[in-house]
Design a protein around this motif. Structure first.
Motif, PDB file in Angstrom:
ATOM      1  N   UNK A 219      22.250  33.875  42.178  1.00  0.00           N
ATOM      2  CA  UNK A 219      21.018  33.432  41.517  1.00  0.00           C
ATOM      3  C   UNK A 219      20.244  34.612  40.933  1.00  0.00           C
ATOM      4  N   UNK A 220      20.218  35.736  41.656  1.00  0.00           N
ATOM      5  CA  UNK A 220      19.531  36.924  41.157  1.00  0.00           C
ATOM      6  C   UNK A 220      20.200  37.436  39.880  1.00  0.00           C
TER       7      UNK A 220
ATOM      8  N   UNK B 201      32.533  41.010  30.166  1.00  0.00           N
ATOM      9  CA  UNK B 201      31.601  42.141  30.165  1.00  0.00           C
ATOM     10  C   UNK B 201      31.346  42.634  31.575  1.00  0.00           C
ATOM     11  N   UNK B 202      31.238  41.702  32.519  1.00  0.00           N
ATOM     12  CA  UNK B 202      30.995  42.086  33.913  1.00  0.00           C
ATOM     13  C   UNK B 202      32.181  42.873  34.462  1.00  0.00           C
TER      14      UNK B 202
ATOM     15  N   UNK C 160      29.662  28.304  33.084  1.00  0.00           N
ATOM     16  CA  UNK C 160      29.053  27.801  31.858  1.00  0.00           C
ATOM     17  C   UNK C 160      29.625  28.595  30.689  1.00  0.00           C
ATOM     18  N   UNK C 161      29.297  28.201  29.479  1.00  0.00           N
ATOM     19  CA  UNK C 161      29.756  28.965  28.313  1.00  0.00           C
ATOM     20  C   UNK C 161      29.240  30.397  28.382  1.00  0.00           C
ATOM     21  N   UNK C 162      27.986  30.537  28.827  1.00  0.00           N
ATOM     22  CA  UNK C 162      27.421  31.881  28.969  1.00  0.00           C
ATOM     23  C   UNK C 162      28.164  32.662  30.045  1.00  0.00           C
ATOM     24  N   UNK C 163      28.535  31.964  31.113  1.00  0.00           N
ATOM     25  CA  UNK C 163      29.276  32.612  32.183  1.00  0.00           C
ATOM     26  C   UNK C 163      30.624  33.111  31.712  1.00  0.00           C
ATOM     27  N   UNK C 164      31.309  32.309  30.890  1.00  0.00           N
ATOM     28  CA  UNK C 164      32.604  32.733  30.341  1.00  0.00           C
ATOM     29  C   UNK C 164      32.442  33.969  29.470  1.00  0.00           C
TER      30      UNK C 164
ATOM     31  N   UNK D 238      18.632  37.734  36.193  1.00  0.00           N
ATOM     32  CA  UNK D 238      18.660  38.971  35.424  1.00  0.00           C
ATOM     33  C   UNK D 238      19.252  38.738  34.032  1.00  0.00           C
ATOM     34  N   UNK D 239      20.325  37.927  33.960  1.00  0.00           N
ATOM     35  CA  UNK D 239      20.941  37.633  32.665  1.00  0.00           C
ATOM     36  C   UNK D 239      20.024  36.752  31.817  1.00  0.00           C
TER      37      UNK D 239
END
Length: 302
Positions: free
Chosen positions: A37-38, A67-68, A58-62, A42-43
């Motif tokens: 969650x943190x 990058x991560x 999610x799409x953002x997570x993909x 942050x994102x």
């Protein structure tokens, strides 16, 4: 932003399960969830689809995933480079391996490499989960561990080179004494369950055991007699005749083989591999030389 949040996120991506990812990261599930969650805070957006089982991004997570992974790889590489320039000790090859392999296959690797490379070793020993986590955190150059590709692990990424050192087998053992074997009644019945010498819930071999049960043609009936996360301890208890327990063949030395042996048929066994892992990125010359020598020895069938 804490690099551990990125490592937590990548572990969750690979394992697709909050409980298993938290166990691998050696934190409580509540603390693990707070760290995810943190990271999302942050994102600035959700990275995980809420309530999805197994976990989905999610799409953002993909988008964030690659990058991560790249960021963690760069940071760990930078840390290793700085450490190697500051400490002479870092010229040692750091190998992380679980207890059972430290007593068997680490010695086998040393014998294979005798005279091939000139370096010293720093060995990190613990249970499979802990040594894998330390390797992934950059505390070791090479990881030597059991592996079964059917079980998800953060180590199964394109950022790692995997080398199969040799094959192993995970199967149930009991004392050779015929009367005791018959008394166990393996694989047990509802009215007469057999005594199981079991691994703790967080142990890697417990996951292998659960995988064996998922593939078994019948459901065994057992009661847990003793539980521990170290195969060497379980082996001693099995040798004392306290029940049936699963062990990798590599953990059963000659002395133990005179007292215990496999029980049940092939349906209760699982093929596993003893593998060496290293990061894809360029490492210190000593590590590169050792890895090249190890690959050649394995290719030549030694």
């Amino acid at each position: 932003m804490d690099i551990r949040w990125l490592e937590d996120f990548l572990a969750l991506v690979e394992m697709r399960n909050f409980t298993r990812a938290a166990e691998f990261r050696n934190v409580s599930q509540a603390a693990f969830s707070r760290r995810i969650q943190s990271l999302e805070h942050w994102v600035g957006t959700a990275l995980i689809v809420k309530g999805a089982v197994p976990v989905r991004l999610t799409d953002a997570g993909e988008d964030f995933r690659a990058e991560a992974a790249a960021s963690v790889e760069r940071l760990l590489g930078a840390r290793a480079k700085i450490r190697s320039s500051q400490f002479a000790l870092m010229s040692q090859v750091r190998i992380a391996t679980p207890n059972c392999l430290a007593r068997s296959d680490f010695k086998r690797v040393l014998k294979m490499l005798k005279g091939r490379v000139k370096c010293s070793f720093s060995v990190i020993v613990g249970n499979t989960q802990d040594v894998t986590a330390r390797y992934m955190a950059g505390d070791a150059d090479i990881l030597l561990c059991h592996d079964n590709p059917a079980l998800p692990s953060p180590i199964h990424t394109d950022a790692q080179e995997r080398l199969v050192v040799r094959r192993d087998r995970f199967l149930p053992y009991a004392v050779l004494n015929r009367h005791k074997r018959e008394a166990f009644g393996f694989p047990g019945t509802e009215k007469a369950p057999f005594p199981l010498i079991a691994y703790s819930h967080k142990a890697y071999f417990m996951r292998l055991f659960e995988h064996v049960l998922e593939r078994a043609p019948v459901d065994p009936a057992y009661r847990i007699s003793v539980q521990c996360d170290m195969s060497d301890v379980l082996k001693e208890i099995i040798m004392e005749g306290h029940g049936v327990g699963w062990l990798p063949v590599s953990a059963v030395d000659d002395a133990a083989a005179r007292v215990i042996g496999p029980i049940g048929g092939p349906e209760w066994a699982l093929d596993v591999e003893i593998c060496a892992y290293r990061p894809i990125r360029k490492l210190a010359p000593e590590v590169e030389a050792l890895w090249a020598a190890l690959k050649e020895e394995i290719r030549n069938g030694h």
